[in-house]
Design a protein around this motif. Structure first.
Motif, PDB file in Angstrom:
ATOM      1  N   LYS A 170       1.379  79.958  47.147  1.00  0.00           N
ATOM      2  CA  LYS A 170       1.592  81.338  47.592  1.00  0.00           C
ATOM      3  C   LYS A 170       2.279  81.390  48.951  1.00  0.00           C
ATOM      4  O   LYS A 170       3.102  82.274  49.195  1.00  0.00           O
ATOM      5  CB  LYS A 170       0.266  82.099  47.631  1.00  0.00           C
ATOM      6  CG  LYS A 170      -0.227  82.496  46.251  1.00  0.00           C
ATOM      7  CD  LYS A 170      -1.531  83.251  46.301  1.00  0.00           C
ATOM      8  CE  LYS A 170      -1.280  84.710  46.567  1.00  0.00           C
ATOM      9  NZ  LYS A 170      -2.499  85.530  46.346  1.00  0.00           N
TER      10      LYS A 170
ATOM     11  N   LEU B   8       6.054  81.170  48.534  1.00  0.00           N
ATOM     12  CA  LEU B   8       6.673  82.402  48.055  1.00  0.00           C
ATOM     13  C   LEU B   8       6.599  83.514  49.095  1.00  0.00           C
ATOM     14  O   LEU B   8       7.511  84.335  49.193  1.00  0.00           O
ATOM     15  CB  LEU B   8       6.048  82.819  46.734  1.00  0.00           C
ATOM     16  CG  LEU B   8       6.325  81.815  45.604  1.00  0.00           C
ATOM     17  CD1 LEU B   8       5.517  82.159  44.363  1.00  0.00           C
ATOM     18  CD2 LEU B   8       7.807  81.729  45.297  1.00  0.00           C
TER      19      LEU B   8
ATOM     20  N   TYR C 165      10.000  85.487  50.381  1.00  0.00           N
ATOM     21  CA  TYR C 165      10.178  86.942  50.361  1.00  0.00           C
ATOM     22  C   TYR C 165      10.101  87.577  51.742  1.00  0.00           C
ATOM     23  O   TYR C 165      10.516  88.729  51.907  1.00  0.00           O
ATOM     24  CB  TYR C 165       9.195  87.584  49.382  1.00  0.00           C
ATOM     25  CG  TYR C 165       9.660  87.394  47.959  1.00  0.00           C
ATOM     26  CD1 TYR C 165      10.723  88.137  47.456  1.00  0.00           C
ATOM     27  CD2 TYR C 165       9.081  86.437  47.142  1.00  0.00           C
ATOM     28  CE1 TYR C 165      11.186  87.940  46.170  1.00  0.00           C
ATOM     29  CE2 TYR C 165       9.539  86.237  45.850  1.00  0.00           C
ATOM     30  CZ  TYR C 165      10.590  86.992  45.368  1.00  0.00           C
ATOM     31  OH  TYR C 165      11.058  86.780  44.088  1.00  0.00           O
TER      32      TYR C 165
ATOM     33  N   TYR D 219      16.223  85.302  42.979  1.00  0.00           N
ATOM     34  CA  TYR D 219      14.869  85.556  43.463  1.00  0.00           C
ATOM     35  C   TYR D 219      14.568  87.045  43.617  1.00  0.00           C
ATOM     36  O   TYR D 219      13.429  87.424  43.869  1.00  0.00           O
ATOM     37  CB  TYR D 219      14.618  84.821  44.778  1.00  0.00           C
ATOM     38  CG  TYR D 219      14.823  83.329  44.639  1.00  0.00           C
ATOM     39  CD1 TYR D 219      14.307  82.633  43.553  1.00  0.00           C
ATOM     40  CD2 TYR D 219      15.541  82.610  45.574  1.00  0.00           C
ATOM     41  CE1 TYR D 219      14.504  81.277  43.401  1.00  0.00           C
ATOM     42  CE2 TYR D 219      15.731  81.243  45.442  1.00  0.00           C
ATOM     43  CZ  TYR D 219      15.213  80.584  44.353  1.00  0.00           C
ATOM     44  OH  TYR D 219      15.408  79.225  44.205  1.00  0.00           O
TER      45      TYR D 219
ATOM     46  N   ILE E 247       2.281  88.723  44.927  1.00  0.00           N
ATOM     47  CA  ILE E 247       2.386  87.322  44.521  1.00  0.00           C
ATOM     48  C   ILE E 247       1.073  86.957  43.846  1.00  0.00           C
ATOM     49  O   ILE E 247       0.007  87.038  44.456  1.00  0.00           O
ATOM     50  CB  ILE E 247       2.668  86.411  45.732  1.00  0.00           C
ATOM     51  CG1 ILE E 247       4.003  86.818  46.369  1.00  0.00           C
ATOM     52  CG2 ILE E 247       2.682  84.941  45.302  1.00  0.00           C
ATOM     53  CD1 ILE E 247       4.303  86.150  47.687  1.00  0.00           C
TER      54      ILE E 247
ATOM     55  N   VAL F 105       5.396  86.830  40.193  1.00  0.00           N
ATOM     56  CA  VAL F 105       5.709  87.674  41.338  1.00  0.00           C
ATOM     57  C   VAL F 105       6.228  89.005  40.806  1.00  0.00           C
ATOM     58  O   VAL F 105       7.106  89.032  39.926  1.00  0.00           O
ATOM     59  CB  VAL F 105       6.773  87.017  42.241  1.00  0.00           C
ATOM     60  CG1 VAL F 105       7.214  87.968  43.353  1.00  0.00           C
ATOM     61  CG2 VAL F 105       6.245  85.717  42.822  1.00  0.00           C
TER      62      VAL F 105
ATOM     63  N   PHE G 138       7.789  81.901  38.542  1.00  0.00           N
ATOM     64  CA  PHE G 138       8.265  80.764  39.330  1.00  0.00           C
ATOM     65  C   PHE G 138       7.584  79.495  38.859  1.00  0.00           C
ATOM     66  O   PHE G 138       6.370  79.481  38.654  1.00  0.00           O
ATOM     67  CB  PHE G 138       7.941  80.956  40.815  1.00  0.00           C
ATOM     68  CG  PHE G 138       8.867  81.892  41.523  1.00  0.00           C
ATOM     69  CD1 PHE G 138       9.935  81.404  42.254  1.00  0.00           C
ATOM     70  CD2 PHE G 138       8.666  83.260  41.471  1.00  0.00           C
ATOM     71  CE1 PHE G 138      10.788  82.259  42.909  1.00  0.00           C
ATOM     72  CE2 PHE G 138       9.509  84.126  42.126  1.00  0.00           C
ATOM     73  CZ  PHE G 138      10.580  83.633  42.852  1.00  0.00           C
TER      74      PHE G 138
ATOM     75  N   ILE H  43      10.348  75.476  45.120  1.00  0.00           N
ATOM     76  CA  ILE H  43      10.772  76.221  43.934  1.00  0.00           C
ATOM     77  C   ILE H  43      11.620  75.301  43.060  1.00  0.00           C
ATOM     78  O   ILE H  43      12.581  74.698  43.539  1.00  0.00           O
ATOM     79  CB  ILE H  43      11.599  77.462  44.329  1.00  0.00           C
ATOM     80  CG1 ILE H  43      10.770  78.391  45.214  1.00  0.00           C
ATOM     81  CG2 ILE H  43      12.117  78.188  43.085  1.00  0.00           C
ATOM     82  CD1 ILE H  43      11.584  79.462  45.928  1.00  0.00           C
TER      83      ILE H  43
ATOM     84  N   VAL I 275      13.043  79.681  38.287  1.00  0.00           N
ATOM     85  CA  VAL I 275      12.604  81.075  38.275  1.00  0.00           C
ATOM     86  C   VAL I 275      13.197  81.720  37.036  1.00  0.00           C
ATOM     87  O   VAL I 275      14.298  81.380  36.605  1.00  0.00           O
ATOM     88  CB  VAL I 275      13.015  81.834  39.562  1.00  0.00           C
ATOM     89  CG1 VAL I 275      14.520  81.913  39.725  1.00  0.00           C
ATOM     90  CG2 VAL I 275      12.404  83.227  39.598  1.00  0.00           C
TER      91      VAL I 275
END
Length: 149
Positions: free
Chosen positions: A25, A28, A32, A76, A89, A103, A116, A126, A129
């Motif tokens: 987490k 991500l 973001y 993304y 998330i 997500v 993801f 990553i 996706v």
């Protein structure tokens, strides 16, 4: 003044991108953070991506020879432009040194749901996706491994 704001924002995000992510987490969230206020600019995703994914992006760039390659959108955010809100998330599903994370967010009020695949390469990265809608869906690895259009 605008330049000072950009420099300050880069200094704030840079440590997050340079670190190793021990939790899926957290990776991500760092990704973001660049797409949401107060930053509102896409981050350098290279340190957040797996060796395999970075290699495929590099191959795409070389084969495109200065033109648009296989990717003509930001995977993304599932778009080119963005105004991200309501980011959520999900909890990672962990198995075999990999993690799958859902997500969700709104991009210009359009609901988005992405999946993801993360791999642990001295911290989470990553590796793929996928997402889309009823009209269009995509898998980043499939696109990057396909022939040039």
């Amino acid at each position: 003044m605008r330049l000072l704001i950009v420099i300050a924002a880069l200094l704030l995000v840079q440590p997050a991108l340079a670190q190793s992510f021990s939790e899926p987490k957290a990776l991500l969230e760092a990704l973001y953070a660049g797409y949401t206020l107060p930053n509102d600019y896409p981050p350098d995703e290279t340190p957040l991506q797996s060796e395999r994914l970075n290699g495929l992006f590099e191959k795409d760039q070389q084969e495109a020879n200065g033109e648009i390659g296989r990717i003509d959108f930001a995977p993304y955010i599932n778009g080119q432009d963005y105004q991200i809100s309501d980011l959520a998330i999900g909890e990672p599903y962990l198995a075999g040194g990999k993690a799958v994370v859902k997500v969700t967010f709104r991009n210009f009020d359009t609901p988005q749901e992405l999946g993801f695949l993360l791999v642990n390469e001295d911290g989470w990265k990553i590796d793929d996706v996928w997402g889309g809608s009823a009209d269009y869906s995509y898998d980043l690895l499939d696109i990057l491994q396909s022939p040039l259009p």
